[in-house]
Design an enzyme around this catalytic site. Structure first.
Site, PDB file in Angstrom:
ATOM      1  N   LYS A  49      31.982  -6.975  22.555  1.00  0.00           N
ATOM      2  CA  LYS A  49      33.311  -6.500  22.892  1.00  0.00           C
ATOM      3  C   LYS A  49      33.669  -5.196  22.190  1.00  0.00           C
ATOM      4  O   LYS A  49      34.301  -4.333  22.797  1.00  0.00           O
ATOM      5  CB  LYS A  49      34.317  -7.618  22.604  1.00  0.00           C
ATOM      6  N   THR A  50      33.223  -5.029  20.960  1.00  0.00           N
ATOM      7  CA  THR A  50      33.499  -3.763  20.282  1.00  0.00           C
ATOM      8  C   THR A  50      32.789  -2.631  21.000  1.00  0.00           C
ATOM      9  O   THR A  50      33.315  -1.534  21.157  1.00  0.00           O
ATOM     10  CB  THR A  50      33.032  -3.814  18.822  1.00  0.00           C
TER      11      THR A  50
ATOM     12  N   ASP B 224      42.255  -4.424  20.598  1.00  0.00           N
ATOM     13  CA  ASP B 224      41.178  -5.337  20.214  1.00  0.00           C
ATOM     14  C   ASP B 224      41.809  -6.627  19.683  1.00  0.00           C
ATOM     15  O   ASP B 224      42.934  -6.600  19.186  1.00  0.00           O
ATOM     16  CB  ASP B 224      40.330  -4.666  19.120  1.00  0.00           C
ATOM     17  N   GLU B 225      41.098  -7.733  19.753  1.00  0.00           N
ATOM     18  CA  GLU B 225      41.586  -9.020  19.228  1.00  0.00           C
ATOM     19  C   GLU B 225      42.993  -9.319  19.737  1.00  0.00           C
ATOM     20  O   GLU B 225      43.887  -9.697  18.972  1.00  0.00           O
ATOM     21  CB  GLU B 225      41.606  -8.996  17.687  1.00  0.00           C
TER      22      GLU B 225
ATOM     23  N   GLN C  45      39.055 -17.599  19.620  1.00  0.00           N
ATOM     24  CA  GLN C  45      38.983 -17.039  18.269  1.00  0.00           C
ATOM     25  C   GLN C  45      40.358 -16.685  17.717  1.00  0.00           C
ATOM     26  O   GLN C  45      40.484 -15.861  16.815  1.00  0.00           O
ATOM     27  CB  GLN C  45      38.083 -15.807  18.248  1.00  0.00           C
TER      28      GLN C  45
ATOM     29  N   ARG D  22      29.082 -16.665  13.764  1.00  0.00           N
ATOM     30  CA  ARG D  22      28.725 -15.488  12.964  1.00  0.00           C
ATOM     31  C   ARG D  22      27.222 -15.370  12.805  1.00  0.00           C
ATOM     32  O   ARG D  22      26.701 -14.319  12.451  1.00  0.00           O
ATOM     33  CB  ARG D  22      29.343 -15.541  11.555  1.00  0.00           C
TER      34      ARG D  22
END
Length: 757
Positions: free
Chosen positions: A33-34, A217-218, A248, A615
């Site tokens: 996504k980044t 973002d997020e 998340q 992670r």
DNA sequence: ACTGATTCTTTTTTT
DNA sequence: AAGAATCAGT
């Protein structure tokens, strides 16, 4: 252009090259996504000739903002100066600095971090004689911040009983104090900025026509107020590109509202959500574990992560006796990983709460393994740094009562509570700041009135330099004024240096026995200032102070050496590691016991667990202990329910070699010997794909007794539990068992048929 | 007013 | 366990 887009999968490509329209990208963990976000920005600039000046990108942390900028500059050889990239707080700060007058703020307003805010609240409560038994400052702080997150002022707080009425009053009093001293807390940054845009139509139009492209973002972690702020900035024309993952969302406690995703769909007329579901990070077993776990949550947006990679290794589970044992295990394994060629910086050591890091740090230190702790006590939150910053704040703005109170008698210069009370009384009388009151006193006391009037143009400091007092209030006034004078033309790092020398802080810590570390940190503050002026376009003292509050965690005195990465699960979001140790998987810790009383608490904990699992790229260790020191006493926990939510087929249970008997032995009831070794025990690790040496370790020691404190047991009627206490011996022997379902009970060993697990 | 000692409190996560 | 707050003695 094709270079820019090469290597993207279909969905990613679709997202990156969307026409000028708002979009919601549902992006699972590790789905790139980044990359999509940064490539989208680069694409807009390069292929669509969008000016960086009309782009605004919001990230969740300062770290993410930095990384985004770095990635974009790597993709494009252009100047990205005009682009606004930062956190909500950072961007609001930027806006408020630019329009401080319209926002009703002084030019050098000070940002309060949570600790500062609490101090102010305590002060205000004391000032109006509030009963701090009935109204704990922490709770007041919580109330105020919540109200602000909802966009409410003290006068607008809904009152339905005595309690809320009082809280509203406290909020208003606090508000007044902040305005008087030019202070702005975190929530205030957002609220002020929002109010500025609502009230000032010209500004609102200016910004909404400037920012044609807004990227977030997020997005799942945005609060209601942040969302409203975004809508104002977007206006009707901007294309708002948001990326998020409802699974998340782990900041509900801070006002994050997953509902924003649904609202966004509606408010911005999103016809089709783009889903990124291919995971490029983790092997299959890790992903399967995460997917199975998160399915226990309700009301999720539909999404399933998959990978084209193989299953990889099973997840390794370790049941430790104590927290020390757990730490020792992690140290040992980390060393093996390192020996096998995994860099330490590629190993993440995660825990639920900061307090857990200490035992781990201790073990790592003793094993001389390099490690770096993120979060916890941040650089700018250390007391010596806080003191130093308070001096700097006094230089920047003398009306900062908070700063003054912190340093007026530190290092000690003979100003006790009596003088302070007098000063506070005077300030109240005069309706000014403490500094103004002190100045008044100084003038009256030190210089005959006619003389001071005659010499109005000449600084009274100069005229009095000869008999500069060494103690008391006057010495403080003289000190601050001379510092101000001395710093007028200096560059930032020299201001810090000057301040450190003249404030007496350096001398103070030099004299302290344990002061070496603090001295080092003070020195590091000069370095922080140096690197700050290199990065920032405005290297003024005021902006440096804002930077210190907003990026408390970003500066670390540690360097870039290869080191194990220690952090909470929260701060691990967005990061990835070759190997991850997830420690403290115990009921009460993870899920945290406080989450029990909160609505949706358990589901948020589960999402947190989901974040933790995802992670890991290749190897994942899950560990829990039977007993753990917490707040000065030993607690006995049962394994986290989240462990049971992971299919057993994905797990490999590890059993350690008992090198020494660490267990507490129960007197009188340790006759029974442990039977056959656990079938799941045996090898500690097995040969793996990335070249870890094979090592097979058998069980060499026996546990001393089957029944000991911390032992997991099963009872025919009450189910699973853990022994937390014992008494008597022989046929009288009784144990106290904390059952996961049935509560805590005393059982006679002679009658109750307990089975150990 | 300062100091050292003792008691009390706090303990989720973060911008 | 560690810090903050309070207290007693100098």
């Amino acid at each position: 252009m094709s270079l820019l887009l090469s290597g993207l999968n279909n969905e990613q490509l679709k997202a990156v090259t969307l026409p000028h329209q708002s979009a919601l990208i549902l992006a699972g963990a590790g789905s790139g996504k980044t990359r999509v976000l940064t490539t989208r920005i680069a694409y807009l600039i390069q292929s669509r000739q969008v000016s960086p000046h009309s782009i605004l990108a919001v990230t969740f942390t300062n770290k993410a903002a930095k990384e985004m900028l770095a990635r974009i500059s790597a993709m494009l050889p252009i100047n990205i100066q005009g682009m606004w990239v930062g956190t909500f707080h950072g961007l609001c700060n930027r806006m408020l600095r630019a329009h401080y007058q319209d926002a009703g703020l002084p030019r050098v307003f000070q940002i309060l971090d949570s600790a500062d805010q609490l101090a102010v609240i305590k002060r205000v409560l004391k000032g109006i004689g509030a009963d701090d038994e009935k109204f704990p400052p922490r709770q007041v702080q919580w109330f105020i911040n919540n109200a602000k997150d909802e966009g409410l002022r003290g006068s607008q707080v809904e009152v339905y009983d005595d309690f809320t009425r009082k809280m509203g009053e406290f909020y208003s009093a606090y508000e007044q104090q902040c305005n008087k001293e030019g202070m702005v807390d975190f929530a205030e940054l957002l609220l002020r900025s929002y109010e500025l845009l609502t009230r000032n139509e010209i500004l609102q139009r200016h910004y909404s026509s400037r920012f044609n492209h807004i990227l977030v973002d997020e997005f799942q972690d945005t609060s209601q107020l942040q969302y409203k702020w975004l809508k104002l900035l977007a206006g009707v024309e901007a294309a708002v590109f948001v990326v998020g993952d409802d699974d998340q969302s782990i900041y509900a406690f801070r006002g994050a509202n997953t509902g924003n995703m649904k609202d966004f769909e509606h408010d911005f007329h999103i016809s089709k959500i783009i889903k990124l579901e291919q995971n490029y990070r983790s092997h299959g077993n890790i992903l399967d574990a995460a997917n199975t776990l998160i399915r226990n949550n309700s009301g999720r947006l539909d999404k399933n992560l998959w990978t084209s990679e193989g299953h990889g290794e099973p997840l390794r589970v370790y049941n430790a006796q104590t927290d020390f044992d757990e730490a020792a295990f992690i140290v040992k394994e980390a060393k093996f990983l390192q020996a096998g060629g995994v860099r330490l910086s590629q190993i993440g050591l995660l825990y639920r709460s900061n307090a857990q890091s200490r035992v781990l740090e201790h073990a790592l230190f003793n094993a001389s393994l390099a490690y770096r702790v993120y979060g916890g006590l941040r650089f700018f939150e250390r007391q010596e740094i806080k003191h130093a910053l308070a001096y700097l704040r006094m230089i920047a703005n003398q009306n900062d009562d908070n700063a003054l109170l912190r340093i007026i008698n530190f290092p000690a210069r003979g100003i006790g509570i009596r003088s302070l009370e007098q000063l506070q009384f005077d300030a109240k009388q005069q309706g000014g700041s403490l500094w103004q009151a002190a100045l008044e006193k100084y003038r009256v006391g030190a210089i005959p009135i006619q003389e001071s009037e005659d010499m109005a143009s000449v600084s009274h400091i100069e005229s009095r330099k000869a008999d500069k007092p060494k103690k008391g209030l006057n010495s403080f006034v003289v000190l601050i004024e001379s510092m101000q004078q001395g710093c007028l033309e200096l560059p930032l790092p020299e201001i810090v240096d000057h301040m450190l020398e003249h404030s007496g802080l350096v001398d103070y810590y030099r004299a302290q026995r344990e002061g070496a570390n603090r001295l080092e940190n003070l020195n590091e503050l000069i370095n922080a200032a140096t690197s700050y002026i290199q990065e920032a376009d405005d290297g003024s003292l005021a902006t440096f102070l804002a930077h210190a509050s907003l990026e408390a965690g970003e500066h670390q005195s540690g360097n870039n050496q290869d080191a194990l990465q220690l952090m909470t699960v929260h701060s691990a979001k967005g990061l990835e590691f070759h190997s991850v140790f997830l420690s403290g998987l115990e009921e009460g810790l993870f899920p945290h016991e406080n989450s029990r009383n909160e609505v949706g608490g358990l589901e948020e904990e589960r999402r947190l667990m989901y974040v933790a699992l995802t992670r890991a790229q290749r190897r994942l260790y899950l560990s829990f202990t039977q007993s753990r020191m917490l707040h000065g006493q030993t607690r006995y926990n049962i394994p986290s329910r989240f462990l049971e939510e992971i299919p057993d087929s994905l797990l490999e249970w590890l059993r350690p070699v008992q090198e020494e008997v660490i267990t507490q032995q129960v007197s009188g009831i340790m006759e029974q010997e442990l039977g056959a070794a656990d079938p799941r025990s045996g090898m500690l690790t097995r040969n793996s794909k990335f070249g870890i040496q094979d090592r097979t370790l058998g069980i060499t020691g026996m546990e001393a007794s089957q029944w000991r404190i911390g032992q997991n047991v099963v009872h025919a009627k009450f189910g699973t539990g853990i022994i937390v206490n014992c008494e008597g011996g022989g046929s009288d022997a009784r144990v106290q068992v904390k059952f996961s379902q049935a509560g805590t009970k005393w059982l006679s060993l002679e009658y109750a048929k307990l089975v150990s697990t």
